[in-house]
Design a protein around this motif. Structure first.
Motif, mmCIF file in Angstrom:
data_model
loop_
_atom_site.group_PDB
_atom_site.id
_atom_site.type_symbol
_atom_site.label_atom_id
_atom_site.label_comp_id
_atom_site.label_asym_id
_atom_site.label_seq_id
_atom_site.Cartn_x
_atom_site.Cartn_y
_atom_site.Cartn_z
ATOM 1 N N TYR A 256 36.178 39.212 43.822
ATOM 2 C CA TYR A 256 36.256 40.064 45.016
ATOM 3 C C TYR A 256 35.377 39.465 46.113
ATOM 4 O O TYR A 256 34.251 39.020 45.859
ATOM 5 N N THR B 46 31.498 38.609 46.438
ATOM 6 C CA THR B 46 30.833 38.651 45.124
ATOM 7 C C THR B 46 31.036 37.285 44.468
ATOM 8 O O THR B 46 31.841 36.481 44.927
ATOM 9 N N TYR C 259 28.785 51.322 49.603
ATOM 10 C CA TYR C 259 29.984 51.544 48.791
ATOM 11 C C TYR C 259 29.861 52.935 48.195
ATOM 12 O O TYR C 259 28.950 53.182 47.399
ATOM 13 N N THR C 260 30.751 53.816 48.568
ATOM 14 C CA THR C 260 30.671 55.184 48.058
ATOM 15 C C THR C 260 31.931 55.523 47.291
ATOM 16 O O THR C 260 32.984 54.933 47.491
ATOM 17 N N LEU C 261 31.795 56.507 46.415
ATOM 18 C CA LEU C 261 32.962 57.015 45.707
ATOM 19 C C LEU C 261 32.661 58.435 45.259
ATOM 20 O O LEU C 261 31.498 58.863 45.258
ATOM 21 N N ARG D 40 35.080 62.006 39.025
ATOM 22 C CA ARG D 40 36.079 63.002 38.646
ATOM 23 C C ARG D 40 35.483 64.403 38.560
ATOM 24 O O ARG D 40 36.199 65.376 38.376
ATOM 25 N N HIS E 256 24.582 46.285 46.134
ATOM 26 C CA HIS E 256 25.838 46.063 46.851
ATOM 27 C C HIS E 256 25.740 46.543 48.291
ATOM 28 O O HIS E 256 25.321 47.676 48.536
ATOM 29 N N TYR F 297 28.269 46.354 51.906
ATOM 30 C CA TYR F 297 29.501 45.875 52.511
ATOM 31 C C TYR F 297 29.138 45.100 53.763
ATOM 32 O O TYR F 297 28.947 45.664 54.831
ATOM 33 N N LEU G 4 32.062 44.686 40.726
ATOM 34 C CA LEU G 4 33.324 45.185 41.291
ATOM 35 C C LEU G 4 34.436 44.165 41.057
ATOM 36 O O LEU G 4 34.247 42.969 41.271
ATOM 37 N N LEU H 5 38.133 55.010 34.519
ATOM 38 C CA LEU H 5 37.800 54.002 35.518
ATOM 39 C C LEU H 5 37.145 54.634 36.740
ATOM 40 O O LEU H 5 37.609 55.639 37.262
ATOM 41 N N TYR H 6 36.036 54.022 37.196
ATOM 42 C CA TYR H 6 35.467 54.371 38.503
ATOM 43 C C TYR H 6 36.146 53.489 39.545
ATOM 44 O O TYR H 6 35.975 52.261 39.503
ATOM 45 N N THR H 7 36.890 54.087 40.425
ATOM 46 C CA THR H 7 37.597 53.283 41.427
ATOM 47 C C THR H 7 37.132 53.661 42.820
ATOM 48 O O THR H 7 36.609 54.755 43.054
ATOM 49 N N LEU H 8 37.316 52.750 43.754
ATOM 50 C CA LEU H 8 37.023 53.028 45.149
ATOM 51 C C LEU H 8 37.846 52.089 46.009
ATOM 52 O O LEU H 8 38.384 51.087 45.518
ATOM 53 N N ASP I 83 37.557 49.798 49.438
ATOM 54 C CA ASP I 83 36.503 49.336 50.340
ATOM 55 C C ASP I 83 36.952 49.479 51.800
ATOM 56 O O ASP I 83 38.069 49.924 52.078
ATOM 57 N N ARG J 45 40.743 47.389 50.118
ATOM 58 C CA ARG J 45 40.982 46.785 48.808
ATOM 59 C C ARG J 45 40.683 47.822 47.733
ATOM 60 O O ARG J 45 39.651 48.495 47.783
ATOM 61 N N LEU K 107 39.319 48.734 44.362
ATOM 62 C CA LEU K 107 38.347 48.111 43.463
ATOM 63 C C LEU K 107 38.007 49.055 42.319
ATOM 64 O O LEU K 107 38.145 50.271 42.433
ATOM 65 N N ILE L 171 34.723 49.598 39.374
ATOM 66 C CA ILE L 171 33.492 49.144 38.739
ATOM 67 C C ILE L 171 33.888 48.757 37.319
ATOM 68 O O ILE L 171 34.508 49.558 36.616
#
Lengths: 432, 432
Positions: free
Chosen positions: A10, A13, A68-70, A73, A112, A114, B48, B67-70, B72, B76, B78, B80
């Motif tokens: 990515y 990275t 980087y945020t998320l 669940r 991390h 951005y 990532l 899955l932890y997804t986000l 960017d 994109r 991504l 973790i």
């Protein structure tokens, strides 16, 4: 035609292949050792943190543009840590009751941000963090500065290759108010302007200063003051000097380690007193390598205890650039100390047996997974950097012996299997 | 009242305070050393990754639930990383042209999965990954099994504390089709059923088997077959034996290391042949500690090269539970080797000078950041685990000497400052 997934990591990275990883490990293990020699103990924290811990005190740039945020669940708002200091403040606050302050802690997290990838900037970097919590004595500064010197020395950087520039926000605030007549309300913005001083043109700075409400005369005076460097210290009124922790540091033997520079501000909002940055002195790489400072109130976000801290973060990217510029990167380690090579497939089990003996002596030892001709296998061992090979031949094996080959000289000797570890170790000692 | 941010780490993640971190580091450095003794070299990859690399081959459970997804700021998608194997396959594919296969690689990444936290399960764990790429020789299995034995031995786990259970999906498929008359279409679902065999009740399994279209007779036969354990090997038709890589492994000295068990399946979809799991034998902790297997096609997601792999991942949580259950956890290391204590503030600089000498000798050395009474400072040094203290008194310092105190015995001796490092080292050697 099949559709393949991309193999590039990515953007921003990095994949660390074994040779690069070996260099990274050697550099950072050297640093761990120096840091531990000062009594710092290692801790670790989670990669994911509640986003609030950054919103409270990290720089606006980080929170608004780089985080980087998320949302998980369970609807928790999380961030991938952009820096370690808020995490360590949280951990200190949560465990304050059982710690013996002051504590010396260090860590080596990945962080991390951005960012637009460019020289010295990536999106995931590895950062050594070193902090003292629970003391506002100038002895902390002295120790941290001395530690930085030892870290740089351990990396073989000579003192002319870099400089430790220090300032004190308390001192700067006093300078700005007494010498430049900046109002208390303007201090934060003027500090941000100073942080850009060496990166922007004078015209741009003058324009920005006017926007902040500084007069031409004030801007001129600001330039003079910032440019005075260490001479400024002699000009300071005594009441200003007395307010500054850094002045007490400069009265000790640590004076020789640092260069006072009022232009050092650091972007982070949480610094409250001493700030410092290490700069490369080489013309190709004249940027900040790393830095840190004192933060009086960070732990206070999490609890009512007053626990001041001081520390710094040292990222791998700028550090590796520095070491490369000055030709200080260590060579990657060889893959193994010794490769054991059976001359044919019937001796594979014999080779594994010899390998076991060598491993028991602590030697990094490989045996082939696929059986190839001896010449081919020797060439492979050579490419993998093995300084020694042990050749297991049919007649020798029947006689309880193996052939030890010094890969640098080509010299071979036949020894009993039980003597193989000491024979290999002897050759390795020559190369060391 | 002020509003404080919470100090707890994000649910399912952990803060490692220095004592816990010291234990973690000791355990994993022990493992690094053993792994490197087999010629494995360390690599690293990004936290990532593009989400696609998991969607392709990871288990449905991981992709859909864990899955932890986000996304960017450049849109994109991504994730973790939840495991390392897809990353390493990507890195191998991207660098295949410059690698000398087979390669032996290992890494120690943290991985994130959204799981319900419980014993042995967290959301962020640290995992040792060991893989061989580029060989389908049974020598890989032999080496990996032997390596696992050495890793467990290095952690002081005796062979009765754990068992390495192995199977082969090729063998299992042949067993299922020839001995249980499962159709090729049913194999995947029946394998998943077998993966649950030891966790579910017989009634539940019978119900699930019926849903998959197995007759009562088939279910009964399946139970018999799975229950036969190692005896099954003798009953196998010779054409089934010949198809299996594992059978070739079991014909070597590695036979003594493993227990064949057809119930070992592993949840990951990408395994194609050998599969194995290490189980704790203690009744309180009878679960899989870690495991792995062979994956013929994973690199093929990223390029057209055929590069088979075999490897395993060993997570810190189950491993630490195992070590704790068997009382094998190492003690945390002391914070320092030696604490240098000035008897009053005027001797702070002298104490720092002594500390410098001790550090140059490689000793982990602290000096107080705040000056306290000697008795208080000795008590603090004691609590930090310092085996030795060096007391800097006024008269002694004028005479060029310091007092060395063995903290275990209370014995004190006066030595010249230059002799302090060797005096401290001598006391440490007694304790080692």
């Amino acid at each position: 035609m099949a559709d393949y997934l991309p193999t590039a990591p990515y953007r921003g990275t990095r994949d660390f292949l074994p040779p690069e990883m070996s260099v990274r490990i050697q550099v950072f293990e050297t640093l761990y050792e120096v840091i531990e020699r000062y009594g710092y103990v290692r801790y670790d924290g989670p990669t994911l943190e509640p986003v609030e811990i950054y919103e409270a005190k990290s720089s606006q740039e980080i929170v608004q543009q780089q985080l980087y945020t998320l949302t998980d669940r369970g609807d928790r708002r999380l961030a991938i840590r952009p820096e370690m200091t808020p995490s360590v403040a949280r951990i200190i606050a949560g465990n304050a009751g059982k710690l013996q302050f002051p504590v010396r802690w260090y860590s080596h997290p990945n962080c991390h941000r951005y960012e637009r990838p460019q020289r010295g900037r990536v999106r995931e970097h590895w950062q050594i963090n070193v902090d003292v919590f629970g003391s506002d004595s100038p002895a902390c500064e002295i120790e941290i500065f001395e530690l930085i010197f030892d870290m740089m020395a351990a990396l073989k950087a000579s003192p002319d290759m870099w400089v430790l520039r220090v300032s004190d926000r308390v001192l700067l605030n006093a300078i700005l108010t007494t010498m430049v007549e900046v109002t208390p309300e303007q201090i934060r913005d003027v500090s941000a302007l100073i942080d850009r001083w060496e990166k922007y043109s004078q015209d741009q700075l003058a324009h920005d200063a006017a926007e902040l409400g500084l007069t031409d005369k004030q801007f001129h005076r600001l330039g003079e003051t910032l440019g005075a460097g260490e001479n400024l210290l002699d000009e300071l009124p005594s009441n200003v000097r007395e307010q500054s922790l850094l002045m007490r540091v400069l009265a000790t033997e640590a004076r020789d380690l640092v260069t006072f520079d009022p232009r050092i501000v650091r972007g982070f909002d949480y610094y409250t007193s001493t700030v410092f940055e290490v700069f490369d002195t080489s013309p190709e790489n004249r940027r900040s390598l790393f830095g840190g400072g004192r933060y009086a109130n960070l732990v206070g976000l999490f609890c009512d205890a007053q626990i001041p801290g001081i520390g710094f973060g040292m990222g791998d990217v700028t550090l590796m650039d520095f070491l490369a510029t000055h030709d200080l990167l260590p060579a990657p380690r060889s893959e193994v100390d010794v490769a054991v090579i059976p001359v044919d497939a019937t001796l594979a089990e014999a080779a594994r047996q010899v390998a076991r003996e060598l491993r028991q002596a602590g030697l990094r030892t490989s045996t082939p997974l696929e059986i190839r001709r001896l010449g081919k296998e020797l060439a492979r061992a050579n490419r993998s950097g093995a300084p020694v090979t042990v050749i297991v031949g049919s007649d020798e094996w029947s006689a309880g012996t193996v052939t030890i080959r010094n890969m640098a000289t080509g010299d071979q000797q036949q020894v009993a299997v039980s003597a193989a570890p000491s024979a290999v170790t002897a050759i390795l000692a020559l190369g060391g």
